[in-house]
Design a protein around this motif. Structure first.
Motif, short mmCIF file in Angstrom:
data_model
loop_
_atom_site.label_atom_id
_atom_site.label_comp_id
_atom_site.label_asym_id
_atom_site.label_seq_id
_atom_site.Cartn_x
_atom_site.Cartn_y
_atom_site.Cartn_z
N MET A 87 0.83 -1.20 0.00
CA MET A 87 0.00 0.00 0.00
C MET A 87 0.87 1.26 0.00
SD MET A 87 -2.67 -1.60 -0.33
CE MET A 87 -3.57 -0.10 -0.73
N GLU A 88 2.09 1.15 0.56
CA GLU A 88 3.00 2.29 0.59
C GLU A 88 3.46 2.65 -0.83
OE1 GLU A 88 2.93 -0.24 2.80
OE2 GLU A 88 2.03 1.08 4.29
N ALA A 89 3.68 1.63 -1.66
CA ALA A 89 4.07 1.89 -3.04
C ALA A 89 2.92 2.50 -3.83
CB ALA A 89 4.52 0.58 -3.71
N LEU A 90 1.69 2.20 -3.40
CA LEU A 90 0.51 2.70 -4.12
C LEU A 90 0.04 4.05 -3.59
CD1 LEU A 90 -1.34 -0.71 -4.33
CD2 LEU A 90 -0.41 0.57 -6.27
N ASN A 91 0.66 4.50 -2.52
CA ASN A 91 0.22 5.73 -1.85
C ASN A 91 0.12 6.95 -2.78
OD1 ASN A 91 -0.69 6.72 0.67
ND2 ASN A 91 1.23 7.89 0.85
N PRO A 92 1.10 7.15 -3.68
CA PRO A 92 1.01 8.33 -4.57
C PRO A 92 -0.20 8.30 -5.51
CG PRO A 92 3.21 7.32 -4.66
CD PRO A 92 2.34 6.38 -3.92
N PHE A 93 -0.85 7.16 -5.61
CA PHE A 93 -1.93 7.01 -6.60
C PHE A 93 -3.31 7.01 -5.96
CE2 PHE A 93 1.97 4.81 -7.78
CZ PHE A 93 2.38 5.64 -8.82
N ARG A 94 -3.35 7.44 -4.70
CA ARG A 94 -4.64 7.58 -4.02
C ARG A 94 -5.50 8.57 -4.79
NH1 ARG A 94 -5.30 6.40 1.71
NH2 ARG A 94 -3.35 5.59 2.56
N THR A 95 -6.78 8.31 -4.76
CA THR A 95 -7.68 9.23 -5.44
C THR A 95 -9.01 9.29 -4.69
OG1 THR A 95 -8.68 9.76 -7.58
CG2 THR A 95 -8.52 7.44 -7.02
N GLU A 96 -9.76 10.29 -5.03
CA GLU A 96 -11.05 10.54 -4.39
C GLU A 96 -11.95 9.32 -4.47
OE1 GLU A 96 -14.16 14.30 -4.71
OE2 GLU A 96 -12.78 13.81 -6.36
N SER A 97 -12.75 9.11 -3.46
CA SER A 97 -13.73 8.04 -3.49
C SER A 97 -15.03 8.58 -4.03
CB SER A 97 -13.94 7.50 -2.08
OG SER A 97 -12.74 6.93 -1.61
N PRO A 98 -15.83 7.74 -4.69
CA PRO A 98 -17.13 8.19 -5.20
C PRO A 98 -18.04 8.57 -4.03
CG PRO A 98 -16.93 5.80 -5.40
CD PRO A 98 -15.60 6.30 -4.94
N LYS A 99 -18.90 9.52 -4.28
CA LYS A 99 -19.86 9.92 -3.24
C LYS A 99 -20.81 8.76 -2.99
CE LYS A 99 -23.40 13.36 -2.23
NZ LYS A 99 -23.20 13.20 -0.77
N GLN A 100 -20.99 8.44 -1.73
CA GLN A 100 -21.91 7.36 -1.39
C GLN A 100 -23.23 7.95 -0.92
OE1 GLN A 100 -19.35 5.02 1.31
NE2 GLN A 100 -18.85 3.69 -0.42
N ASP A 101 -24.27 7.67 -1.66
CA ASP A 101 -25.59 8.19 -1.37
C ASP A 101 -26.58 7.05 -1.56
OD1 ASP A 101 -27.79 9.79 -0.96
OD2 ASP A 101 -27.85 10.49 -3.05
N PRO A 102 -27.32 6.65 -0.52
CA PRO A 102 -27.48 7.27 0.79
C PRO A 102 -26.20 7.20 1.64
CG PRO A 102 -28.49 5.10 0.75
CD PRO A 102 -28.10 5.43 -0.67
N GLU A 103 -26.17 8.08 2.62
CA GLU A 103 -25.08 8.11 3.58
C GLU A 103 -24.95 6.75 4.26
OE1 GLU A 103 -23.73 11.46 6.81
OE2 GLU A 103 -25.65 10.46 7.14
N VAL A 104 -23.71 6.32 4.47
CA VAL A 104 -23.52 5.01 5.09
C VAL A 104 -23.57 5.11 6.62
CG1 VAL A 104 -22.16 4.14 3.15
CG2 VAL A 104 -21.00 5.26 5.09
N LEU A 105 -23.77 3.98 7.28
CA LEU A 105 -23.77 3.94 8.74
C LEU A 105 -22.39 4.32 9.27
CD1 LEU A 105 -25.94 0.74 9.38
CD2 LEU A 105 -26.55 3.11 9.90
N ASP A 106 -22.35 4.76 10.52
CA ASP A 106 -21.11 5.31 11.10
C ASP A 106 -19.89 4.41 10.95
OD1 ASP A 106 -22.35 7.59 11.83
OD2 ASP A 106 -22.55 7.10 13.97
N TYR A 107 -20.09 3.11 11.14
CA TYR A 107 -18.91 2.22 11.14
C TYR A 107 -18.30 2.10 9.75
CZ TYR A 107 -21.41 -1.82 9.06
OH TYR A 107 -22.08 -2.66 8.20
N LEU A 108 -18.97 2.63 8.74
CA LEU A 108 -18.44 2.58 7.37
C LEU A 108 -17.99 3.95 6.87
CD1 LEU A 108 -21.11 0.16 5.84
CD2 LEU A 108 -18.70 -0.37 6.31
N LYS A 109 -18.09 4.96 7.75
CA LYS A 109 -17.67 6.32 7.35
C LYS A 109 -16.15 6.44 7.38
CE LYS A 109 -21.87 8.80 8.42
NZ LYS A 109 -22.67 9.24 9.58
N PHE A 110 -15.62 7.21 6.45
CA PHE A 110 -14.15 7.34 6.37
C PHE A 110 -13.79 8.76 5.95
CE2 PHE A 110 -13.80 7.52 1.77
CZ PHE A 110 -14.99 6.96 1.35
N GLU A 111 -12.51 9.07 6.15
CA GLU A 111 -12.01 10.39 5.73
C GLU A 111 -10.85 10.20 4.76
OE1 GLU A 111 -11.02 12.61 9.22
OE2 GLU A 111 -13.13 12.66 9.86
N GLY A 112 -10.73 11.12 3.84
CA GLY A 112 -9.57 11.10 2.94
C GLY A 112 -9.81 10.25 1.70
#
Lengths: 417, 417
Positions: A266-291
């Protein structure tokens, strides 16, 4: 960063990668390995030469092994140190650069090396996390008007797959036989699968053992993911569609899956992180994430008929995933299900919106309605005997390329029945 | 046959049984074991004393192990010889009967012994082979008018379960938390499971490794089955019914399963073979069999509330199975899926026609509509916190009794959320 090892600018195995695998060297000796360009490096011998002496927690030579499990289990603080150390050693002007004796023992040309399964896989789970794929399959297998089932946007749907039948790239797969019942048939009959398919997926490997009852909360999921590989989840659509209600895929899937031999961290892939698609409806708390939890990884599928050339039949991207790896792992363990080092968690087929980015023959040909034309004039509705399917995956950004190489395997004719 | 070890006439562990397990002796030493009456015998030490010297292929002390896998892998010719040898040694007047020194070292009272997982489980599959159970679940989860799906009588429906979360009897299970969506709720919410259930099942263990692409034809299936155990497939019905479409059970099942610690061999169960139910429509050739492939095994389930006594809540029988073990194994491998030593294949819930023989709370209470009355005055729709579920299984015929003992475990409260 510039390495003393020469490699092509389009190599997946640049100095920025440093993946891990297990190799047979000279047909006689097995050890954990890394790769740069077209050179495979025997890490067990490199350890013997003392190059990892300063890394805390790596006193034992965990590279003298038939799998990466023991190494992976050391956890990120150590495995990351090792990867960075290898990267440093491969730079121009390093101690290793001028150590001809060590290089002679530890460096192998690709053609002297055969890759093995990188990990022992205690458990394997397959998710279903591409919204386009789930929609396509829902339209083809069930009801076009309600293709996506009510739970799909609330949780990353997944199921347990068969760990025993996961094999490495290069191991050919026999066409399965079994019960099929086309809609036109009155009764099921016994036959080789007539709708053999691949599924373009990516898998990730877990680096820890948890206790039964323990869960991995969202904020700890990244620490538990060692790296990724390409995953070809071979599927027999006719066996699958007859057997799968109500308990899910079984013999339509468990006759074989191939993975690419190098685990990219995952460290080698770190530079290639990208935005996640908007999840609608909003997911339950245990599935919420940042970044940014998605990764921009180009994916390609090639089909090579017995007497023909590779035909590019799909070009997709891992960034299309609706549910990300962290959500998959948080969900999988939220109920206390324990994970084990080496477990593989696959994405499910990765299809984009463009029909040319669909990740299976089922979708590409719309269950045979629109056959694919090959360069040798043949057509394909599904995969035929002696066809070879090759999947490639790589990330590229700002002149830096990190890739997975490929997973390739051929479909052998069914056994006589 | 009469043993020099005294035991009650209703002991499951008669001289006719000779099961295999793995035990911790005196809290310090682990070895493979067998049991007669209430005596557990350390087989590793018995081997050291030379009692297995004449058995071909048993030169190595495979009982010096944390699992039975190495022993089981020796195959039936050897494992049967060992079982018969132990039986002979336990008879009155045998060499062992008068060897006080060996008995002192190898024989342990039950209370000096703790049982462990008998096998390492590389893969676990759960079938769905009781017609009454499949009908009941179909009526409750789907459409009462079409409870049995079209494939059910043509093939033994099954799915891959989670191997990592199988634990031995006595390991308590935490109530899982997860997403549930009752029909009355507009959206799913996060909660401890409100419909926690057991499933009364039996499992069998395989004694061979096959290659990917190889199949086990019907006539070779019996040779590949080492023995059986009781299997409690804990299930969270509310999590399961929300998540399971279209790919099958996942978090509703993988938070824990308990197995009984003693594996009873098929040879010990041989006297209890019984006729198989007529299968109509006729099955495809690869599923056809000859002879009695079912087994008459009495099954009981007890529920003990925190401050109460054991209540018998179900009395079923393994002979009710529509699909037998040989058919399950022939079907599982017909497509070339490989099996591994130690794999567990579970039956699915075993329900008979009589509502008192239903093998789950879901069916016994008809999803809570008809609560069960307990002897302490309480009622149960599903399993409550601190309830203990115990399952027993035994065969009896012509004064001969061979049994499994029990699998027991308590439901602990969910973690705080």
């Amino acid at each position: 960063m510039k390495s003393f090892v020469d490699y092509s600018h389009d190599s997946d195995f640049s100095i920025h990668n440093i993946p891990f695998g297990v190799a047979v060297f000279n047909k006689e000796y097995i050890a954990c390995a890394t790769r740069i360009g077209d050179i495979v490096i025997d890490l067990a011998s490199l350890h013997d030469f003392g190059y990892f002496e300063n890394i805390k927690g790596l006193d034992e030579n965990v590279f003298e092994a038939y799998t990466l499990n023991e190494f992976i289990e050391l956890g990120k603080p150590i495995t990351n140190d090792v990867r960075l150390k290898i990267q440093e050693l491969l730079l121009e002007g390093s101690a290793l650069a001028n150590d001809e004796k060590t290089k002679e023992v530890c460096f192998f040309d690709l053609d002297k090396v055969q890759m093995m399964m990188p990990v022992h896989v205690p458990n394997y789970t397959d998710f279903y996390s591409s919204i386009q794929h789930a929609t396509n399959v829902g339209m083809l297998f069930r009801d076009p008007a309600n293709a996506l089932l009510p739970n799909w946007k609330h949780l990353p749907v997944g199921y347990h797959g068969r760990a025993s039948s996961i094999v490495v790239s290069g191991v050919d797969i026999q066409r399965p036989v079994g019960q099929i019942k086309p809609p036109t048939a009155e009764k099921p009959f016994f036959s080789p699968s007539l709708q053999l398919d691949f599924e373009l997926e990516m898998g990730f490997v877990v680096n820890k053992n948890t206790e039964l009852g323990e869960h991995i909360p969202m904020e700890e999921t990244e620490d538990a993911i060692f790296g990724m590989m390409i995953f070809n989840d071979w599927s027999a659509r006719d066996i699958q569609s007859w057997e799968y209600v109500p308990l899910g895929p079984f013999l339509g899937k468990n006759f074989g899956s191939n993975i690419s031999p190098w685990i990219v961290t995952m460290e080698a892939l770190n530079p290639f992180r990208t935005e996640s698609p908007k999840q609608d409806p909003e997911v339950l708390d245990y599935l919420k994430f940042e970044g940014d939890k998605n990764y921009d990884i180009n994916l390609e599928v090639y089909l090579k008929p017995e007497n023909g050339k590779d035909n590019l039949i799909s070009a997709s991207n891992y960034k299309f995933m609706y549910w990300n790896m962290c959500q998959q792992l948080a969900h999988h363990t939220v109920n206390g299900c324990n994970v084990e080092v080496g477990d593989i968690y696959a994405s499910g087929t990765i299809s984009g919106e463009d029909p040319k980015s669909y990740g299976s023959m089922l979708e590409l040909t719309w269950r045979g309605q629109n056959p694919i034309k090959l360069s040798n004039g043949e057509e394909r509705k599904f995969v035929e005997d002696n066809d070879t399917i090759t999947m490639k995956a790589w990330s590229e950004k700002d002149g830096i390329r990190v890739g997975f190489g490929e997973v390739t395997s051929k479909i052998l004719p069914a056994r006589k029945i």
